[in-house]
Scaffold this motif. Structure first.
Motif, PDB file in Angstrom:
ATOM      1  N   MET A   1       0.840  -1.191   0.000  1.00  0.00           N
ATOM      2  CA  MET A   1       0.000   0.000   0.000  1.00  0.00           C
ATOM      3  C   MET A   1       0.880   1.248   0.000  1.00  0.00           C
ATOM      4  O   MET A   1       1.878   1.289   0.715  1.00  0.00           O
ATOM      5  CB  MET A   1      -0.891   0.028   1.234  1.00  0.00           C
ATOM      6  CG  MET A   1      -1.882  -1.092   1.349  1.00  0.00           C
ATOM      7  SD  MET A   1      -3.278  -0.585   2.343  1.00  0.00           S
ATOM      8  CE  MET A   1      -4.489  -0.479   1.075  1.00  0.00           C
ATOM      9  N   PRO A   2       0.466   2.254  -0.748  1.00  0.00           N
ATOM     10  CA  PRO A   2       1.252   3.494  -0.756  1.00  0.00           C
ATOM     11  C   PRO A   2       1.131   4.245   0.567  1.00  0.00           C
ATOM     12  O   PRO A   2       0.117   4.150   1.255  1.00  0.00           O
ATOM     13  CB  PRO A   2       0.642   4.294  -1.909  1.00  0.00           C
ATOM     14  CG  PRO A   2      -0.671   3.679  -2.188  1.00  0.00           C
ATOM     15  CD  PRO A   2      -0.641   2.277  -1.677  1.00  0.00           C
ATOM     16  N   LEU A   3       2.166   4.961   0.873  1.00  0.00           N
ATOM     17  CA  LEU A   3       2.170   5.783   2.083  1.00  0.00           C
ATOM     18  C   LEU A   3       1.795   7.214   1.719  1.00  0.00           C
ATOM     19  O   LEU A   3       2.198   7.723   0.678  1.00  0.00           O
ATOM     20  CB  LEU A   3       3.545   5.763   2.736  1.00  0.00           C
ATOM     21  CG  LEU A   3       4.027   4.423   3.269  1.00  0.00           C
ATOM     22  CD1 LEU A   3       5.437   4.556   3.831  1.00  0.00           C
ATOM     23  CD2 LEU A   3       3.092   3.885   4.335  1.00  0.00           C
ATOM     24  N   ILE A   4       1.026   7.839   2.598  1.00  0.00           N
ATOM     25  CA  ILE A   4       0.669   9.238   2.407  1.00  0.00           C
ATOM     26  C   ILE A   4       1.076  10.010   3.662  1.00  0.00           C
ATOM     27  O   ILE A   4       1.148   9.440   4.751  1.00  0.00           O
ATOM     28  CB  ILE A   4      -0.828   9.426   2.115  1.00  0.00           C
ATOM     29  CG1 ILE A   4      -1.687   8.884   3.263  1.00  0.00           C
ATOM     30  CG2 ILE A   4      -1.211   8.794   0.786  1.00  0.00           C
ATOM     31  CD1 ILE A   4      -3.153   9.241   3.160  1.00  0.00           C
ATOM     32  N   PRO A   5       1.346  11.306   3.502  1.00  0.00           N
ATOM     33  CA  PRO A   5       1.740  12.080   4.678  1.00  0.00           C
ATOM     34  C   PRO A   5       0.538  12.428   5.546  1.00  0.00           C
ATOM     35  O   PRO A   5      -0.557  12.678   5.050  1.00  0.00           O
ATOM     36  CB  PRO A   5       2.357  13.344   4.067  1.00  0.00           C
ATOM     37  CG  PRO A   5       1.697  13.486   2.743  1.00  0.00           C
ATOM     38  CD  PRO A   5       1.404  12.090   2.277  1.00  0.00           C
ATOM     39  N   SER A   6       0.769  12.426   6.834  1.00  0.00           N
ATOM     40  CA  SER A   6      -0.213  12.911   7.800  1.00  0.00           C
ATOM     41  C   SER A   6       0.476  14.000   8.616  1.00  0.00           C
ATOM     42  O   SER A   6       1.595  13.798   9.117  1.00  0.00           O
ATOM     43  CB  SER A   6      -0.680  11.792   8.722  1.00  0.00           C
ATOM     44  OG  SER A   6      -1.422  12.329   9.809  1.00  0.00           O
ATOM     45  N   TYR A   7      -0.184  15.129   8.742  1.00  0.00           N
ATOM     46  CA  TYR A   7       0.393  16.246   9.489  1.00  0.00           C
ATOM     47  C   TYR A   7      -0.257  16.384  10.867  1.00  0.00           C
ATOM     48  O   TYR A   7      -0.157  17.431  11.497  1.00  0.00           O
ATOM     49  CB  TYR A   7       0.261  17.531   8.669  1.00  0.00           C
ATOM     50  CG  TYR A   7       1.000  17.417   7.351  1.00  0.00           C
ATOM     51  CD1 TYR A   7       2.365  17.638   7.295  1.00  0.00           C
ATOM     52  CD2 TYR A   7       0.340  17.044   6.191  1.00  0.00           C
ATOM     53  CE1 TYR A   7       3.055  17.498   6.092  1.00  0.00           C
ATOM     54  CE2 TYR A   7       1.026  16.898   4.990  1.00  0.00           C
ATOM     55  CZ  TYR A   7       2.371  17.126   4.949  1.00  0.00           C
ATOM     56  OH  TYR A   7       3.063  16.980   3.771  1.00  0.00           O
ATOM     57  N   LYS A   8      -0.864  15.305  11.328  1.00  0.00           N
ATOM     58  CA  LYS A   8      -1.450  15.310  12.673  1.00  0.00           C
ATOM     59  C   LYS A   8      -0.400  15.628  13.748  1.00  0.00           C
ATOM     60  O   LYS A   8      -0.694  16.366  14.691  1.00  0.00           O
ATOM     61  CB  LYS A   8      -2.133  13.975  12.951  1.00  0.00           C
ATOM     62  CG  LYS A   8      -2.928  13.974  14.219  1.00  0.00           C
ATOM     63  CD  LYS A   8      -3.726  12.697  14.379  1.00  0.00           C
ATOM     64  CE  LYS A   8      -4.593  12.783  15.621  1.00  0.00           C
ATOM     65  NZ  LYS A   8      -5.444  11.601  15.764  1.00  0.00           N
ATOM     66  N   PRO A   9       0.836  15.113  13.615  1.00  0.00           N
ATOM     67  CA  PRO A   9       1.856  15.489  14.607  1.00  0.00           C
ATOM     68  C   PRO A   9       2.081  17.013  14.668  1.00  0.00           C
ATOM     69  O   PRO A   9       2.351  17.549  15.741  1.00  0.00           O
ATOM     70  CB  PRO A   9       3.110  14.769  14.137  1.00  0.00           C
ATOM     71  CG  PRO A   9       2.601  13.586  13.373  1.00  0.00           C
ATOM     72  CD  PRO A   9       1.353  14.086  12.686  1.00  0.00           C
ATOM     73  N   LEU A  10       1.932  17.697  13.530  1.00  0.00           N
ATOM     74  CA  LEU A  10       2.080  19.157  13.526  1.00  0.00           C
ATOM     75  C   LEU A  10       0.996  19.798  14.371  1.00  0.00           C
ATOM     76  O   LEU A  10       1.278  20.718  15.148  1.00  0.00           O
ATOM     77  CB  LEU A  10       2.035  19.704  12.100  1.00  0.00           C
ATOM     78  CG  LEU A  10       2.023  21.240  11.982  1.00  0.00           C
ATOM     79  CD1 LEU A  10       3.274  21.847  12.602  1.00  0.00           C
ATOM     80  CD2 LEU A  10       1.869  21.655  10.530  1.00  0.00           C
ATOM     81  N   ASP A  11      -0.234  19.325  14.233  1.00  0.00           N
ATOM     82  CA  ASP A  11      -1.326  19.880  15.034  1.00  0.00           C
ATOM     83  C   ASP A  11      -1.032  19.747  16.523  1.00  0.00           C
ATOM     84  O   ASP A  11      -1.243  20.683  17.296  1.00  0.00           O
ATOM     85  CB  ASP A  11      -2.646  19.184  14.692  1.00  0.00           C
ATOM     86  CG  ASP A  11      -3.091  19.447  13.259  1.00  0.00           C
ATOM     87  OD1 ASP A  11      -2.737  20.504  12.706  1.00  0.00           O
ATOM     88  OD2 ASP A  11      -3.799  18.589  12.702  1.00  0.00           O
ATOM     89  N   ILE A  12      -0.521  18.585  16.911  1.00  0.00           N
ATOM     90  CA  ILE A  12      -0.198  18.353  18.324  1.00  0.00           C
ATOM     91  C   ILE A  12       0.943  19.263  18.768  1.00  0.00           C
ATOM     92  O   ILE A  12       0.897  19.861  19.845  1.00  0.00           O
ATOM     93  CB  ILE A  12       0.149  16.865  18.538  1.00  0.00           C
ATOM     94  CG1 ILE A  12      -1.090  16.006  18.270  1.00  0.00           C
ATOM     95  CG2 ILE A  12       0.707  16.620  19.940  1.00  0.00           C
ATOM     96  CD1 ILE A  12      -0.807  14.525  18.124  1.00  0.00           C
ATOM     97  N   THR A  13       1.966  19.393  17.926  1.00  0.00           N
ATOM     98  CA  THR A  13       3.111  20.244  18.254  1.00  0.00           C
ATOM     99  C   THR A  13       2.688  21.703  18.367  1.00  0.00           C
ATOM    100  O   THR A  13       3.144  22.418  19.268  1.00  0.00           O
ATOM    101  CB  THR A  13       4.227  20.074  17.209  1.00  0.00           C
ATOM    102  OG1 THR A  13       4.606  18.691  17.164  1.00  0.00           O
ATOM    103  CG2 THR A  13       5.448  20.911  17.540  1.00  0.00           C
ATOM    104  N   LEU A  14       1.823  22.155  17.473  1.00  0.00           N
ATOM    105  CA  LEU A  14       1.337  23.540  17.546  1.00  0.00           C
ATOM    106  C   LEU A  14       0.603  23.785  18.857  1.00  0.00           C
ATOM    107  O   LEU A  14       0.800  24.828  19.499  1.00  0.00           O
ATOM    108  CB  LEU A  14       0.426  23.851  16.353  1.00  0.00           C
ATOM    109  CG  LEU A  14       1.112  24.022  15.008  1.00  0.00           C
ATOM    110  CD1 LEU A  14       0.080  24.090  13.888  1.00  0.00           C
ATOM    111  CD2 LEU A  14       2.000  25.262  14.983  1.00  0.00           C
ATOM    112  N   ILE A  15      -0.220  22.841  19.265  1.00  0.00           N
ATOM    113  CA  ILE A  15      -0.947  22.985  20.534  1.00  0.00           C
ATOM    114  C   ILE A  15       0.043  23.072  21.694  1.00  0.00           C
ATOM    115  O   ILE A  15      -0.086  23.942  22.569  1.00  0.00           O
ATOM    116  CB  ILE A  15      -1.935  21.820  20.742  1.00  0.00           C
ATOM    117  CG1 ILE A  15      -3.087  21.935  19.739  1.00  0.00           C
ATOM    118  CG2 ILE A  15      -2.452  21.776  22.178  1.00  0.00           C
ATOM    119  CD1 ILE A  15      -3.960  20.702  19.639  1.00  0.00           C
ATOM    120  N   ARG A  16       1.046  22.206  21.680  1.00  0.00           N
ATOM    121  CA  ARG A  16       2.044  22.210  22.765  1.00  0.00           C
ATOM    122  C   ARG A  16       2.839  23.509  22.821  1.00  0.00           C
ATOM    123  O   ARG A  16       3.284  23.927  23.884  1.00  0.00           O
ATOM    124  CB  ARG A  16       2.992  21.028  22.606  1.00  0.00           C
ATOM    125  CG  ARG A  16       2.354  19.708  22.931  1.00  0.00           C
ATOM    126  CD  ARG A  16       3.344  18.588  22.804  1.00  0.00           C
ATOM    127  NE  ARG A  16       2.700  17.322  23.168  1.00  0.00           N
ATOM    128  CZ  ARG A  16       3.103  16.152  22.743  1.00  0.00           C
ATOM    129  NH1 ARG A  16       4.161  16.045  21.967  1.00  0.00           N
ATOM    130  NH2 ARG A  16       2.467  15.057  23.112  1.00  0.00           N
TER     131      ARG A  16
END
Length: 69
Positions: A1-16
């Protein structure tokens, strides 16, 4: 299966860091188009990710991860 980027870690980092995506747009001059690509799980350039990492003083895995489509 192909991999796609997820920027969920960015959302968490921005909150922190008590930051908003608006700060990335205004302070790093990241275009609204690029932010939209990130919201749509599209690829963005590594130079953009590097600028975000430097701005937030974080590692790349605090910004993006790859998930199976």
């Amino acid at each position: 299966m192909p991999l796609i980027p997820s920027y969920k870690p960015l959302d968490i980092t921005l909150i922190r860091r008590d930051k908003l995506k608006k700060h990335l747009r205004d302070e790093l001059s990241i275009s609204g188009t690029t932010l939209a690509k990130m919201s749509n799980r599209d690829f963005v350039s590594l130079s953009v990710i590097a600028r975000i990492c430097e701005y937030l003083n974080c590692r790349i895995e605090d910004v993006v991860e790859f998930i199976e489509e």
